[in-house]
Scaffold this motif. Structure first.
Motif, PDB file in Angstrom:
ATOM      1  N   LEU A 152       0.400  -1.201  -0.255  1.00 21.50           N
ATOM      2  CA  LEU A 152       0.033   0.302   0.226  1.00 21.50           C
ATOM      3  C   LEU A 152       1.292   0.857   0.326  1.00 21.50           C
ATOM      4  N   CYS A 153       0.718   1.742  -1.055  1.00 21.85           N
ATOM      5  CA  CYS A 153       1.781   3.273  -1.115  1.00 21.85           C
ATOM      6  C   CYS A 153       1.183   4.414  -1.142  1.00 21.85           C
ATOM      7  N   VAL A 154       1.424   5.660  -1.021  1.00 22.69           N
ATOM      8  CA  VAL A 154       0.762   6.535  -0.533  1.00 22.69           C
ATOM      9  C   VAL A 154       2.447   7.562  -2.708  1.00 22.69           C
ATOM     10  N   GLN A 185       0.831  12.638   0.282  1.00 20.04           N
ATOM     11  CA  GLN A 185       1.028  11.429   1.987  1.00 20.04           C
ATOM     12  C   GLN A 185       0.142  12.499   2.188  1.00 20.04           C
ATOM     13  N   ASN A 186      -0.277  12.011   3.915  1.00 21.98           N
ATOM     14  CA  ASN A 186      -1.122  12.623   5.187  1.00 21.98           C
ATOM     15  C   ASN A 186      -2.446  13.313   4.126  1.00 21.98           C
ATOM     16  N   ILE A 187      -2.914  13.410   3.231  1.00 25.30           N
ATOM     17  CA  ILE A 187      -4.067  14.300   3.154  1.00 25.30           C
ATOM     18  C   ILE A 187      -5.342  12.852   3.250  1.00 25.30           C
ATOM     19  N   GLY A 188      -4.798  11.400   3.121  1.00 32.08           N
ATOM     20  CA  GLY A 188      -6.505  10.733   3.426  1.00 32.08           C
ATOM     21  C   GLY A 188      -6.297   9.096   1.851  1.00 32.08           C
ATOM     22  N   GLY A 248      -4.051   7.258   1.398  1.00 28.84           N
ATOM     23  CA  GLY A 248      -3.540   5.768   1.856  1.00 28.84           C
ATOM     24  C   GLY A 248      -4.798   5.194   2.762  1.00 28.84           C
ATOM     25  N   SER A 249      -5.925   6.063   3.172  1.00 31.27           N
ATOM     26  CA  SER A 249      -7.245   5.567   4.257  1.00 31.27           C
ATOM     27  C   SER A 249      -7.958   4.515   3.709  1.00 31.27           C
ATOM     28  N   TYR A 251       0.825   2.473  11.985  1.00 32.29           N
ATOM     29  CA  TYR A 251      -0.066   3.085  10.787  1.00 32.29           C
ATOM     30  C   TYR A 251      -2.058   2.406  10.973  1.00 32.29           C
ATOM     31  N   TYR A 252      -1.411   0.826  11.171  1.00 29.64           N
ATOM     32  CA  TYR A 252      -2.579   0.372  10.633  1.00 29.64           C
ATOM     33  C   TYR A 252      -3.579   0.316  12.268  1.00 29.64           C
ATOM     34  N   LYS A 306      -4.964   1.827  14.494  1.00 27.81           N
ATOM     35  CA  LYS A 306      -5.812   3.256  13.733  1.00 27.81           C
ATOM     36  C   LYS A 306      -7.205   3.071  12.066  1.00 27.81           C
TER      37      LYS A 306
HETATM   38  C1  LIG Z   1       1.580   5.324   5.206  1.00 26.95           C
HETATM   39  C2  LIG Z   1       0.876   5.688   3.289  1.00 26.95           C
HETATM   40  C3  LIG Z   1       0.259   4.129   2.829  1.00 26.95           C
HETATM   41  C4  LIG Z   1       0.107   6.027   4.467  1.00 26.95           C
HETATM   42  O1  LIG Z   1      -0.932   6.543   2.760  1.00 26.95           O
HETATM   43  P1  LIG Z   1      -1.302   8.367   3.357  1.00 26.95           P
HETATM   44  O2  LIG Z   1      -2.306   8.790   2.712  1.00 26.95           O
HETATM   45  O3  LIG Z   1       0.357   9.524   3.662  1.00 26.95           O
HETATM   46  O4  LIG Z   1      -2.015   7.814   4.983  1.00 26.95           O
HETATM   47  P2  LIG Z   1      -3.598   9.370   5.302  1.00 26.95           P
HETATM   48  O5  LIG Z   1      -3.610  10.233   4.875  1.00 26.95           O
HETATM   49  O6  LIG Z   1      -4.016   8.165   5.272  1.00 26.95           O
HETATM   50  O7  LIG Z   1      -3.350   9.663   7.351  1.00 26.95           O
HETATM   51  C5  LIG Z   1      -2.768   9.670   7.411  1.00 26.95           C
HETATM   52  C6  LIG Z   1      -2.162   9.862   9.369  1.00 26.95           C
HETATM   53  O8  LIG Z   1      -1.429   8.006   9.101  1.00 26.95           O
HETATM   54  C7  LIG Z   1      -0.283   8.602   9.780  1.00 26.95           C
HETATM   55  N1  LIG Z   1       0.571   7.957   9.196  1.00 26.95           N
HETATM   56  C8  LIG Z   1       1.167   7.886   8.057  1.00 26.95           C
HETATM   57  N2  LIG Z   1       2.148   6.792   7.672  1.00 26.95           N
HETATM   58  C9  LIG Z   1       2.547   6.288   8.600  1.00 26.95           C
HETATM   59  C10 LIG Z   1       3.145   5.232   9.078  1.00 26.95           C
HETATM   60  N3  LIG Z   1       4.109   4.928   8.193  1.00 26.95           N
HETATM   61  N4  LIG Z   1       3.269   5.436   9.951  1.00 26.95           N
HETATM   62  C11 LIG Z   1       2.534   5.765  11.474  1.00 26.95           C
HETATM   63  N5  LIG Z   1       1.719   6.490  10.594  1.00 26.95           N
HETATM   64  C12 LIG Z   1       1.930   6.651   9.373  1.00 26.95           C
HETATM   65  C13 LIG Z   1      -0.014  10.165   9.517  1.00 26.95           C
HETATM   66  O9  LIG Z   1       0.575  10.632  10.614  1.00 26.95           O
HETATM   67  C14 LIG Z   1      -1.996  10.816   9.844  1.00 26.95           C
HETATM   68  O10 LIG Z   1      -2.039  10.015  10.971  1.00 26.95           O
HETATM   69  P3  LIG Z   1      -3.117  11.379  11.740  1.00 26.95           P
HETATM   70  O11 LIG Z   1      -4.374  11.021  11.057  1.00 26.95           O
HETATM   71  O12 LIG Z   1      -3.142  11.198  13.243  1.00 26.95           O
HETATM   72  O13 LIG Z   1      -2.728  12.511  11.670  1.00 26.95           O
HETATM   73  C15 LIG Z   1       2.109   6.310   3.163  1.00 26.95           C
HETATM   74  O14 LIG Z   1       2.630   7.108   3.608  1.00 26.95           O
HETATM   75  C16 LIG Z   1       3.125   5.619   2.419  1.00 26.95           C
HETATM   76  O15 LIG Z   1       3.232   5.493   1.082  1.00 26.95           O
HETATM   77  N6  LIG Z   1       4.420   5.260   3.192  1.00 26.95           N
HETATM   78  C17 LIG Z   1       5.324   5.654   2.615  1.00 26.95           C
HETATM   79  C18 LIG Z   1       5.157   3.143   2.170  1.00 26.95           C
HETATM   80  C19 LIG Z   1       4.625   3.002   3.133  1.00 26.95           C
HETATM   81  O16 LIG Z   1       5.187   3.142   4.487  1.00 26.95           O
HETATM   82  N7  LIG Z   1       3.647   1.982   3.300  1.00 26.95           N
HETATM   83  C20 LIG Z   1       2.690   1.124   3.778  1.00 26.95           C
HETATM   84  C21 LIG Z   1       3.832  -0.267   4.239  1.00 26.95           C
HETATM   85  S1  LIG Z   1       2.954  -1.444   4.993  1.00 26.95           S
END
Ligand SMILES: CC(C)(COP(=O)(O)OP(=O)(O)OC[C@H]1O[C@@H](n2cnc3c(N)ncnc32)[C@H](O)[C@@H]1OP(=O)(O)O)[C@@H](O)C(=O)NCCC(=O)NCCS
Length: 203
Positions: free
Chosen positions: A88-90, A95-98, A100-101, A127-128, A130
């Motif tokens: 799962l990646c963004v 990132q952090n604008i929803g 991934g969710s 992350y997961y 929540k």
């Molecule tokens: C992890 C990932 C998929 C999240 O997607 P996103 O669109 O950035 O996240 P969202 O906007 O849906 O959620 C944001 C929230 O998640 C938190 N968050 C984002 N990445 C996180 C991480 N790696 N660990 C913990 N929390 C994380 C943010 O702090 C934020 O928290 P809040 O809602 O309390 O402010 C994205 O950041 C990503 O691609 N990261 C790099 C690759 C990765 O680690 N993928 C997951 C592998 S399992």
């Protein structure tokens, strides 16, 4: 006006979603990454679930993706199918604008409608939870090596789905086919990025 669309991936997206995965994972867990090569292999794997995988498109650009595959929990001769996803990646710029969710919620709903019962992943332990994921020790499920740790998590699509399952988790063999020389060669399709050893990486 920004227009975000969560949709199935097409062949025309492959290069862009792989390049997005490269940028999302580059130097995150180790110098460089192999997730773009993983996508390339996964799509051709018999374990890949194309019907559930989705990309996020924002104003015509691929900015995220989630990719599902078949996995199983085995106990002696008994084997139960479960879902897994990864990556799962963004795109780091979005990132952090929803996004991934949204990818997660949309596909979990689709999986529920398709009759799937549960998901098991190795993922970011911050992350997961929540999104309702819990560590697999709570379900009586271990890794195939018999281990449990924070990054090893499950989600019951159907309530209590895992109460009927216990044993060892096996993900698709494709995750073990990411040989460094193949990754290196495949990476040449994409713009060069410098490999860096950074604090916080796993290796
Ligand atoms: C992890 C990932 C998929 C999240 O997607 P996103 O669109 O950035 O996240 P969202 O906007 O849906 O959620 C944001 C929230 O998640 C938190 N968050 C984002 N990445 C996180 C991480 N790696 N660990 C913990 N929390 C994380 C943010 O702090 C934020 O928290 P809040 O809602 O309390 O402010 C994205 O950041 C990503 O691609 N990261 C790099 C690759 C990765 O680690 N993928 C997951 C592998 S399992």
């Amino acid at each position: 006006m920004a227009h975000l669309m969560i949709r199935a991936e097409t062949k025309e997206d492959y290069y862009f979603s792989e390049y997005m995965a490269k940028r999302a994972f580059w130097n995150l867990h180790r110098p460089g990454c192999d997730e773009h090569y993983l996508l390339h292999l996964l799509r051709d794997s018999e374990d890949y679930i194309e019907a559930l995988s989705r990309v996020a498109e924002l104003n015509g650009k691929i900015v995220g993706g989630i990719y599902y595959s078949k996995a199983s929990v085995r106990d002696g001769d008994t084997s139960v199918s479960v879902l897994s996803f990864g990556p799962l990646c963004v795109d780091p710029e979005y990132q952090n604008i929803g996004i991934g969710s949204m990818l997660l919620k949309t596909t979990i709903s689709a999986a529920r409608e398709m009759g799937y019962k549960g998901i098991i992943i190795f993922g970011e332990p911050g992350y997961y939870p929540k999104h309702g994921f819990k560590t697999c020790d709570l379900f009586g499920i271990t890794t195939k090596e018999g281990k449990n740790f924070d990054a090893f998590m499950g989600y019951e699509i159907v309530p209590n789905a895992f109460s009927e399952i216990s044993g060892k988790y096996y993900e698709s063999e494709v995750f073990e086919q990411l040989h460094a020389d193949k990754v290196e060669a495949y990476d040449k399709k994409f713009p060069y990025m410098e490999k860096l050893k950074l604090p916080g990486q796993w290796s």
